[in-house]
Design a protein around this motif. Sequence first.
Motif, short mmCIF file in Angstrom:
data_model
loop_
_atom_site.label_atom_id
_atom_site.label_comp_id
_atom_site.label_asym_id
_atom_site.label_seq_id
_atom_site.Cartn_x
_atom_site.Cartn_y
_atom_site.Cartn_z
N ASP A 295 -1.16 4.67 -17.76
CA ASP A 295 -0.63 3.38 -17.47
C ASP A 295 -0.28 2.55 -18.68
N SER B 174 5.31 6.42 -14.76
CA SER B 174 5.66 5.76 -13.54
C SER B 174 4.59 5.92 -12.30
N VAL B 175 4.10 6.90 -12.20
CA VAL B 175 3.14 7.17 -11.08
C VAL B 175 2.04 8.07 -11.59
N ALA C 49 -6.48 3.14 -8.63
CA ALA C 49 -5.55 2.08 -8.57
C ALA C 49 -6.53 0.50 -8.92
N ARG D 179 -0.35 -1.18 -13.71
CA ARG D 179 1.12 -1.15 -13.14
C ARG D 179 1.38 0.14 -12.72
N ASP E 147 1.96 3.49 -10.60
CA ASP E 147 1.77 3.63 -9.03
C ASP E 147 0.82 4.84 -9.00
N ASP F 142 -1.61 0.52 -0.03
CA ASP F 142 -0.69 -0.09 -0.76
C ASP F 142 -1.04 -1.62 -0.92
N SER G 62 -3.44 -1.75 -3.79
CA SER G 62 -3.05 -1.40 -5.36
C SER G 62 -2.06 -2.56 -5.55
N ARG H 145 1.43 -0.58 -5.16
CA ARG H 145 1.75 0.67 -5.75
C ARG H 145 1.59 2.15 -5.30
#
Length: 348
Positions: free
Chosen positions: A26, A31-32, A51, A56, A58, A82, A85, A88
């Motif tokens: 993070d 990104s994820v 989460a 930030r 995902d 979703d 989070s 995210r």
Amino acid sequence: MRLGINLGYWGLGMDADNIAVAQEADRLGYSVCWAAEAYGSDAATVLSFVAAKTERIDVGSAIFQIPARTPAMTAMTAATLDTLSGGRFRLGLGVSGPQVSEGWYGVKFDKPLARTREYVEIIRKAMSRERLVHEGEHWTLPLPGGPGKPIKLTVHPVREHIPLYIAAIGPRNLELTGEIADGWLGIFFSPEHAALSLDPLTAGRAKAGRTLEGFDLCPTVNLAVGEDIKAGVDALRSYAALYIGGMGSKEKNFYNQLARRMGYEQAADEVQEKYLARDYAGAAAAVPHDLIDATSLIGDTARIADRMQAYAEAGVTTLTLAPAGFTLDERILALRTGVEALERAGLA
């Protein structure tokens, strides 16, 4: 090209470290962060925890197993994650394999393509918050002749559209993924054999009147940092042998079939034969050096950067890393090396 991190399965003795890895990813701008499930930890619980501990990055399921949940339950879980989070969540789905589907969930492993198509249709209907009505081969909602009535999701997701990925290996499943999903979750992906995956994905996109533009090509690759290439390859042998030799049954091992399509038919036979005979060391030794090297990131920063460039040129848009090593320091070093290599390759 973006970077992701795959935490794998929870409950392997590195659980506290997994949160530290997710938090460092993070901080570094990954990104994820993906989490997996098979027949141990479930991905939804892990992702809710991750989460809550990040800001930030995902969080994504890689994967939620289709036989584990009804499609409406998956829609509920996706909407909840979703919301919790702050928008995210990424929903990754897969059919699992015959041993887990039938042995653990008691769900017949038949017609996986048709089942996946219906599953996605129902999820998308539910997520749109329309009243849920579906008449298909595998699900009928509401059930006829009873008290059930069409109802709609009460949760309001943060986003109208949650990105949906499918884990696919075989050509027909890849084509379906290109047709109905927003992204692809790949494994044992080699830039030199990219056409094995990209051609059917492209065909599926064409069926839907689309191209690969905007479609997230997201393979997971093992990452072993170090000057000694052979040592890096050897560190990944057991992992490769497990999948090529032991995942699924002798007749239905999708990873073994992929190795064959890549040109390693004889080695795939030997790895599977030894693994099923419980000669795990022999199976690991039989995995070809070149197969592991071609489907992994191994070496120092410069060599990893070169391979990242090859992945980007092959069309990969999110490169998910699975760092080798069992200590937190090893995994953090791998995360940082990934970012340094991406920048060195000019892909950041």
